[in-house]
Design a protein around this motif. Sequence first.
Motif, mmCIF file in Angstrom:
data_model
loop_
_atom_site.group_PDB
_atom_site.id
_atom_site.type_symbol
_atom_site.label_atom_id
_atom_site.label_comp_id
_atom_site.label_asym_id
_atom_site.label_seq_id
_atom_site.Cartn_x
_atom_site.Cartn_y
_atom_site.Cartn_z
ATOM 1 N N ASN A 6 0.848 -1.185 0.000
ATOM 2 C CA ASN A 6 0.000 0.000 0.000
ATOM 3 C C ASN A 6 0.880 1.230 0.000
ATOM 4 N N SER A 7 0.798 1.976 -1.060
ATOM 5 C CA SER A 7 1.617 3.175 -1.160
ATOM 6 C C SER A 7 0.805 4.396 -0.755
ATOM 7 N N ARG A 8 1.498 5.457 -0.435
ATOM 8 C CA ARG A 8 0.856 6.728 -0.108
ATOM 9 C C ARG A 8 0.029 7.206 -1.295
ATOM 10 N N GLN A 9 0.568 7.033 -2.487
ATOM 11 C CA GLN A 9 -0.143 7.469 -3.691
ATOM 12 C C GLN A 9 -1.423 6.660 -3.899
ATOM 13 N N ARG A 10 -1.363 5.353 -3.689
ATOM 14 C CA ARG A 10 -2.552 4.519 -3.848
ATOM 15 C C ARG A 10 -3.620 4.917 -2.837
ATOM 16 N N LYS A 11 -3.212 5.200 -1.605
ATOM 17 C CA LYS A 11 -4.157 5.646 -0.569
ATOM 18 C C LYS A 11 -4.793 6.970 -0.977
ATOM 19 N N LEU A 12 -4.024 7.885 -1.515
ATOM 20 C CA LEU A 12 -4.548 9.170 -1.973
ATOM 21 C C LEU A 12 -5.582 8.957 -3.082
ATOM 22 N N ILE A 13 -5.282 8.093 -4.025
ATOM 23 C CA ILE A 13 -6.201 7.801 -5.129
ATOM 24 C C ILE A 13 -7.486 7.170 -4.595
ATOM 25 N N LEU A 14 -7.354 6.226 -3.681
ATOM 26 C CA LEU A 14 -8.519 5.582 -3.072
ATOM 27 C C LEU A 14 -9.378 6.618 -2.347
ATOM 28 N N ASP A 15 -8.753 7.520 -1.619
ATOM 29 C CA ASP A 15 -9.489 8.561 -0.898
ATOM 30 C C ASP A 15 -10.233 9.483 -1.858
ATOM 31 N N ILE A 16 -9.620 9.814 -2.972
ATOM 32 C CA ILE A 16 -10.270 10.670 -3.977
ATOM 33 C C ILE A 16 -11.501 9.966 -4.540
ATOM 34 N N VAL A 17 -11.364 8.694 -4.920
ATOM 35 C CA VAL A 17 -12.504 7.953 -5.470
ATOM 36 C C VAL A 17 -13.619 7.879 -4.426
ATOM 37 N N ALA A 18 -13.264 7.625 -3.162
ATOM 38 C CA ALA A 18 -14.267 7.515 -2.097
ATOM 39 C C ALA A 18 -14.972 8.840 -1.836
ATOM 40 N N SER A 19 -14.309 9.938 -2.109
ATOM 41 C CA SER A 19 -14.902 11.253 -1.836
ATOM 42 C C SER A 19 -15.874 11.698 -2.932
ATOM 43 N N ARG A 20 -15.832 11.025 -4.063
ATOM 44 C CA ARG A 20 -16.688 11.413 -5.188
ATOM 45 C C ARG A 20 -17.814 10.395 -5.353
ATOM 46 N N HIS A 21 -18.969 10.896 -5.732
ATOM 47 C CA HIS A 21 -20.118 10.015 -5.918
ATOM 48 C C HIS A 21 -20.696 10.174 -7.319
ATOM 49 N N ASP A 22 -19.853 10.664 -8.217
ATOM 50 C CA ASP A 22 -20.302 10.919 -9.590
ATOM 51 C C ASP A 22 -19.660 9.980 -10.601
ATOM 52 N N HIS A 23 -19.066 8.882 -10.123
ATOM 53 C CA HIS A 23 -18.455 7.894 -11.001
ATOM 54 C C HIS A 23 -17.424 8.561 -11.915
ATOM 55 N N PRO A 24 -16.345 9.104 -11.340
ATOM 56 C CA PRO A 24 -15.368 9.853 -12.138
ATOM 57 C C PRO A 24 -14.566 8.971 -13.092
ATOM 58 N N THR A 25 -14.079 9.594 -14.153
ATOM 59 C CA THR A 25 -13.171 8.928 -15.082
ATOM 60 C C THR A 25 -11.767 8.937 -14.485
ATOM 61 N N ALA A 26 -10.874 8.187 -15.081
ATOM 62 C CA ALA A 26 -9.481 8.177 -14.639
ATOM 63 C C ALA A 26 -8.878 9.569 -14.764
ATOM 64 N N ASP A 27 -9.209 10.292 -15.822
ATOM 65 C CA ASP A 27 -8.681 11.648 -15.999
ATOM 66 C C ASP A 27 -9.188 12.594 -14.916
ATOM 67 N N GLN A 28 -10.460 12.480 -14.549
ATOM 68 C CA GLN A 28 -10.990 13.325 -13.481
ATOM 69 C C GLN A 28 -10.300 13.015 -12.152
ATOM 70 N N ILE A 29 -10.051 11.745 -11.903
ATOM 71 C CA ILE A 29 -9.356 11.347 -10.677
ATOM 72 C C ILE A 29 -7.930 11.884 -10.708
ATOM 73 N N TYR A 30 -7.272 11.763 -11.837
ATOM 74 C CA TYR A 30 -5.905 12.277 -11.991
ATOM 75 C C TYR A 30 -5.851 13.767 -11.658
ATOM 76 N N LEU A 31 -6.789 14.544 -12.199
ATOM 77 C CA LEU A 31 -6.798 15.985 -11.941
ATOM 78 C C LEU A 31 -7.019 16.289 -10.457
ATOM 79 N N ASP A 32 -7.899 15.526 -9.803
ATOM 80 C CA ASP A 32 -8.114 15.710 -8.362
ATOM 81 C C ASP A 32 -6.865 15.353 -7.567
ATOM 82 N N VAL A 33 -6.221 14.248 -7.927
ATOM 83 C CA VAL A 33 -5.019 13.809 -7.215
ATOM 84 C C VAL A 33 -3.903 14.840 -7.370
ATOM 85 N N ARG A 34 -3.804 15.422 -8.558
ATOM 86 C CA ARG A 34 -2.744 16.420 -8.814
ATOM 87 C C ARG A 34 -2.861 17.650 -7.905
ATOM 88 N N THR A 35 -4.060 17.950 -7.431
ATOM 89 C CA THR A 35 -4.197 19.094 -6.520
ATOM 90 C C THR A 35 -3.551 18.809 -5.168
#
Length: 130
Positions: A6-35
């Motif tokens: 379990n990497s810090r980056q994977r945890k961050l990505i998981l947290d981003i997906v869990a925070s969204r309820h709009d079924h984001p695309t990989a690109d939308q998740i990428y943009l959120d993670v980049r912030t």
Amino acid sequence: MKKQRNSRQRKLILDIVASRHDHPTADQIYLDVRTQDSQISRGTVYRNLGILSENGEIANVKVPAADRYDSRLDRHYHMFCTGCKRVFDVPLEYQEQYDEQVEKETGFKISRHRLFFEGLCQECSLKQNN
């Protein structure tokens, strides 16, 4: 399957997906993670989405246009708006009898079925009628 650490980056990505309820695309998740991590690459996000999906920590929702991701892991159906390309959860219970019926009639061992509906959401339908 090789154990993934379990990497810090994977945890961050998981947290981003869990925070969204709009079924984001990989690109939308990428943009959120980049912030939150300006050094993370698109490839790292995509690779980790694959790992999280394979490990059953998130769901990969396959719809036209682009795969989407969902932190909701219970069996449920989706609706895809052909206008705005958004994905919504369907407020119907999963129908296990479909699995049982197909299994009985075909001999195929069913683990689950996926069903999505296509059409226009209320907003797109209103725009189209005006």
